[in-house]
Scaffold this motif. Structure first.
Motif, mmCIF file in Angstrom:
data_model
loop_
_atom_site.group_PDB
_atom_site.id
_atom_site.type_symbol
_atom_site.label_atom_id
_atom_site.label_comp_id
_atom_site.label_asym_id
_atom_site.label_seq_id
_atom_site.Cartn_x
_atom_site.Cartn_y
_atom_site.Cartn_z
ATOM 1 N N ALA A 476 -2.571 6.888 -12.213
ATOM 2 C CA ALA A 476 -2.847 5.745 -11.540
ATOM 3 C C ALA A 476 -4.332 5.078 -11.940
ATOM 4 O O ALA A 476 -5.137 5.848 -11.993
ATOM 5 C CB ALA A 476 -2.879 6.228 -9.957
ATOM 6 N N THR A 477 -4.151 3.942 -12.427
ATOM 7 C CA THR A 477 -5.339 3.314 -13.067
ATOM 8 C C THR A 477 -5.792 2.269 -12.003
ATOM 9 O O THR A 477 -5.343 1.892 -11.049
ATOM 10 C CB THR A 477 -4.900 2.565 -14.134
ATOM 11 N N ARG A 478 -7.019 2.046 -12.193
ATOM 12 C CA ARG A 478 -7.809 1.060 -11.417
ATOM 13 C C ARG A 478 -7.765 1.572 -10.015
ATOM 14 O O ARG A 478 -7.676 0.413 -9.203
ATOM 15 C CB ARG A 478 -7.332 -0.370 -11.627
ATOM 16 N N TRP A 479 -7.927 2.611 -9.689
ATOM 17 C CA TRP A 479 -8.225 3.249 -8.333
ATOM 18 C C TRP A 479 -9.519 3.081 -7.708
ATOM 19 O O TRP A 479 -10.299 4.231 -8.127
ATOM 20 C CB TRP A 479 -7.479 4.708 -7.956
ATOM 21 N N PHE A 480 -9.926 2.031 -7.220
ATOM 22 C CA PHE A 480 -11.284 1.851 -6.890
ATOM 23 C C PHE A 480 -11.559 1.662 -5.442
ATOM 24 O O PHE A 480 -12.421 1.920 -4.798
ATOM 25 C CB PHE A 480 -12.045 0.778 -7.667
ATOM 26 N N ASP A 481 -10.190 1.517 -4.799
ATOM 27 C CA ASP A 481 -10.142 0.944 -3.407
ATOM 28 C C ASP A 481 -9.851 2.268 -2.515
ATOM 29 O O ASP A 481 -8.759 2.783 -2.688
ATOM 30 C CB ASP A 481 -9.132 -0.202 -3.105
ATOM 31 N N PRO A 482 -10.622 2.485 -1.513
ATOM 32 C CA PRO A 482 -10.053 3.660 -0.710
ATOM 33 C C PRO A 482 -9.097 2.850 0.151
ATOM 34 O O PRO A 482 -8.761 1.704 0.116
ATOM 35 C CB PRO A 482 -11.169 3.599 0.304
ATOM 36 N N GLY A 483 -8.167 3.591 0.842
ATOM 37 C CA GLY A 483 -7.131 3.315 1.791
ATOM 38 C C GLY A 483 -5.741 3.024 1.037
ATOM 39 O O GLY A 483 -4.842 2.797 1.627
ATOM 40 N N GLN A 484 -5.827 3.301 -0.316
ATOM 41 C CA GLN A 484 -4.468 3.328 -0.868
ATOM 42 C C GLN A 484 -3.839 4.849 -0.692
ATOM 43 O O GLN A 484 -4.341 5.582 -0.675
ATOM 44 C CB GLN A 484 -4.634 2.954 -2.538
ATOM 45 N N GLU A 485 -2.601 4.531 -0.570
ATOM 46 C CA GLU A 485 -1.827 5.778 -0.233
ATOM 47 C C GLU A 485 -0.751 5.925 -1.088
ATOM 48 O O GLU A 485 0.330 5.003 -1.095
ATOM 49 C CB GLU A 485 -1.316 5.558 1.242
ATOM 50 N N LEU A 486 -0.376 6.792 -1.636
ATOM 51 C CA LEU A 486 0.783 7.487 -2.519
ATOM 52 C C LEU A 486 1.762 8.428 -1.611
ATOM 53 O O LEU A 486 1.391 9.030 -1.072
ATOM 54 C CB LEU A 486 0.556 8.104 -3.797
ATOM 55 N N ARG A 487 3.009 8.238 -1.813
ATOM 56 C CA ARG A 487 4.187 9.228 -1.251
ATOM 57 C C ARG A 487 5.045 9.609 -2.102
ATOM 58 O O ARG A 487 5.596 9.020 -2.986
ATOM 59 C CB ARG A 487 4.800 8.084 -0.132
ATOM 60 N N TRP A 488 5.466 10.929 -1.935
ATOM 61 C CA TRP A 488 6.459 11.363 -2.596
ATOM 62 C C TRP A 488 7.566 12.092 -1.732
ATOM 63 O O TRP A 488 6.916 12.975 -0.710
ATOM 64 C CB TRP A 488 5.856 12.503 -3.662
ATOM 65 N N ASP A 489 8.741 12.018 -2.247
ATOM 66 C CA ASP A 489 9.698 12.950 -1.218
ATOM 67 C C ASP A 489 9.997 14.178 -2.248
ATOM 68 O O ASP A 489 10.266 13.682 -3.534
ATOM 69 C CB ASP A 489 10.990 12.204 -1.066
ATOM 70 N N SER A 490 10.099 15.192 -1.877
ATOM 71 C CA SER A 490 10.739 16.465 -2.890
ATOM 72 C C SER A 490 11.235 17.239 -1.933
ATOM 73 O O SER A 490 11.441 17.381 -0.821
ATOM 74 C CB SER A 490 9.422 16.927 -3.627
ATOM 75 N N THR A 491 12.107 18.321 -2.751
ATOM 76 C CA THR A 491 12.880 19.471 -1.883
ATOM 77 C C THR A 491 12.004 20.781 -2.248
ATOM 78 O O THR A 491 11.753 20.990 -3.368
ATOM 79 C CB THR A 491 14.279 19.557 -2.350
ATOM 80 N N ILE A 492 11.596 21.432 -1.098
ATOM 81 C CA ILE A 492 10.689 22.738 -1.387
ATOM 82 C C ILE A 492 11.583 23.781 -0.719
ATOM 83 O O ILE A 492 12.502 23.761 0.307
ATOM 84 C CB ILE A 492 9.834 22.745 -0.546
ATOM 85 N N TYR A 493 12.067 24.784 -1.557
ATOM 86 C CA TYR A 493 12.945 25.783 -1.228
ATOM 87 C C TYR A 493 12.352 26.906 -0.545
ATOM 88 O O TYR A 493 13.072 27.761 0.312
ATOM 89 C CB TYR A 493 13.838 26.322 -2.578
#
Ligand code: JFZ
Length: 597
Positions: A476-493
């Protein structure tokens, strides 16, 4: 009204980017499909950076000049009149075209890309447009390019030329020389029309059929000029490819940044140029050679992601390819003799993400597991192969069938292989899996057999992060601003306790060293739990695929996963540190099972 339009456009761009719509550079074009067929089969090429810069070899007037060797004229601000004098010394008496081409062949490389003219403006072939060339301006007086073209034809290797179409530090109207020329008085069109295009025409007409023209550093070349070069190439040689660095995304395939290997499988054709040490043009004091294992790992990893690997050598002013390069190339070649089936013409991995143990390539009805981290006791597991495996064997021991079991356990397709306790190859050993009928693969992010769940930013949902962009290395580049949110879906066994570790990436340029910035405050939410923590340097990890950029590992806390199944993890920055102007360079989030749970 204006703001409204702009925010609409931003939203649209974010939507398109999220949908991957911007990732497809070329529309399907039958002429291009024809042109590129050999290149998709080849997968591995030799890059040769050779020019006058091999004489100073990184040193000017007793001073070691930092940076890549072929940039010495620029880095040391050597006046044109002085640099030109190098030509009178250029006498590579040990040059032997056959030897070079035979080396490429023994290394398993299928094409050679050599600098016909680099940024220094010196033509390494017999140009009629400018006398600043190897035949007219050196005591050597031989057209090495012609000799290489003949040797390539004899050995069945495709010859390709690098040509610096924008930067030319010798021509008064070329781009890049600010120490001799006044940029405000320059006329790029004059350089482009009187030198660049005529020279591109020469290299396309004087040396027989070429595999490709490899342009470089497009800078701010206009779309019109890029297209003109593409048309020139395709008109004179319809079968000749043009690389992505012609500019404006109008090449036949995409070019990655130097030494940069993308983190995921891409659905378009691409190539990464890679250095064997830390320079392209020869530098006498650069001994930082990549290991053979790194080279093979990178080669197969590139193929696993649908790319080509262009590996550079920088011959000396005498015309000799440095011995450490030769040694490594021959080792890669020996490896390919055994394992080439999993590389040449191989298709990418059906799994879009990376594995810690190595890489996957494929052919119809076949998977190849390139294992470089040999499992303890030879017990190897792979999740997500739906469909029957008919036979498993090592490419190094084709006759010996490997024992394996397949089954559905805990919601996953599980393949377990019993490998020998020691790998047949110290660098990378390849397991071939023959599949019965149409196999299906779980392509989503899943917990791996080692218990880890790795969430690369390349697979993040960016809908909550309109100000972020993720580069092809997954950072993730140019991450200077707070408040940005990333999300992932995954499967945990497996339910249990997990450490939440963040991997952020060092920044690195050709000239400066590695740098990193920490101190950011982040929040991670998963399975109804939220934890907060600080991104601190708790140790640097070498990434085998991209050894030039290390990862900084920061554990920010623990979470407990009570229920197996689909899980959504989100990460946001509450505060971003940016004194060094690097900001937060997240590459991945990892859930790592806590021993004992
Ligand atoms: C360019 C040249 O300037 C260099 O001398 C060498 O020929 C190399 C192969 O290409 O350098 C670049 C070009 C692009 C990137 C980095 C260096 N990039 O996109 O990261």
């Amino acid at each position: 009204m204006k703001t409204k339009t702009r925010s609409l456009l931003t939203a649209l761009a974010a939507l398109l980017a999220a949908a991957g719509a911007l990732a497809q550079p070329q529309p399907p074009d039958p002429a291009r499909e024809k042109r590129i067929a050999w290149w998709r089969e080849a997968r591995f090429g030799m890059f040769i950076h050779w020019g006058l810069y091999a004489i100073p070899a990184g040193e000017w007037k007793g001073q070691a000049i930092p940076g890549i060797g072929e940039w010495i004229m620029n880095r040391a601000k050597i006046p044109v009149r002085e640099y030109e004098l190098l030509a009178r010394q250029f006498n590579p008496v040990k040059f032997n075209a056959d030897e070079w081409v035979k080396l490429a062949k023994a290394a398993g490389q299928k094409y050679i890309v050599i600098t016909s003219k680099h940024h220094d403006g010196f033509a390494m072939y017999h140009s009629r447009v400018s006398r600043y060339n190897i035949v007219d301006a050196t005591p050597f007086g031989r057209d090495v390019t012609k000799e290489l073209a003949e040797a390539c034809r004899r050995e069945g290797i495709r010859l390709c030329f690098y040509y610096s179409q924008v930067q030319d530090w010798h021509h008064p109207d070329g781009v890049g020389n600010t120490w001799d020329y006044d940029e405000s008085k320059q006329n790029f069109a004059r350089y482009f029309n009187e030198l660049a295009k005529p020279q591109v025409r020469e290299i396309l007409t004087q040396y027989g059929p070429l595999g490709e023209i490899w342009f470089d550093t497009p800078r701010n070349i206009s779309r019109e000029d890029s297209l003109e070069l593409v048309n020139l190439v395709h008109t004179l040689q319809p079968a000749c490819l043009v690389n992505g660095r012609v500019g404006n995304d109008v090449g036949d395939y995409r070019s990655m940044g130097d030494n940069q290997i993308p983190v995921k499988v891409l659905d378009y054709d691409w190539e990464t140029p890679v250095t064997l040490n830390d320079t392209w043009g020869y530098k006498k004091d650069d001994h930082n050679w990549k290991s053979t294992q790194t080279l093979i790992r990178q080669l197969v990893d590139v193929v696993s992601k649908n790319g080509n690997y262009l590996l550079n050598v920088g011959p000396t002013a005498e015309g000799v390819i440095p011995q450490p390069s030769v040694d490594r190339l021959l080792e890669v070649g020996r490896w390919l003799k055994v394992n080439g089936e999993a590389v040449y013409g191989a298709k990418p991995s059906p799994f879009p993400y990376e594995f810690e143990w190595g890489s996957v390539t494929s052919r119809p009805g076949r998977l190849y597991l390139h294992i470089s981290e040999w499992p303890r006791g030879g017990e190897f597991a792979l999740y997500g192969v739906g469909g029957k495996v008919r036979r498993a064997y090592l490419l190094a021991r084709r006759e010996a069938a490997l024992k394996f079991t397949q089954g559905r356990r805990g919601g996953r397709d599980e393949l377990r292989l019993q490998l020998p306790s020691q790998p047949p190859d110290k660098d990378v050993s390849v397991v071939a899996l023959e599949l019965e009928g149409e196999a299906s693969f779980e392509r989503g992010l899943i917990q791996q057999p080692d218990g880890k769940v790795t969430l690369s930013c390349a697979f993040a949902d960016l809908a909550g992060a309109p100000k972020l962009s993720v580069d092809l290395r997954g950072v993730a580049t140019r991450w200077f601003d707070p408040g940005q949110e990333l999300r992932w879906d995954s499967t945990i066994y497996e339910p249990g306790a997990y450490e939440v570790a963040l991997l952020s990436s060092e920044a690195r340029s050709s000239f400066a060293g590695a740098d990193w910035e920490g101190g950011h405050l982040v929040k991670v939410t998963v399975a109804g739990q939220a934890i907060e923590g600080k991104v601190e340097d708790q140790g640097r990890l070498v990434n085998a695929r991209n050894p030039r950029w290390r990862d900084v590992r920061s554990v920010i806390g623990q979470v407990r996963i009570a229920k197996p199944g689909r899980a959504t993890l989100s990460l946001s920055a509450l505060k971003v540190q940016s004194e060094k102007k690097l900001g937060f360079s997240l590459r991945a989030v990892q859930l790592v099972p806590v021993a004992g749970k």
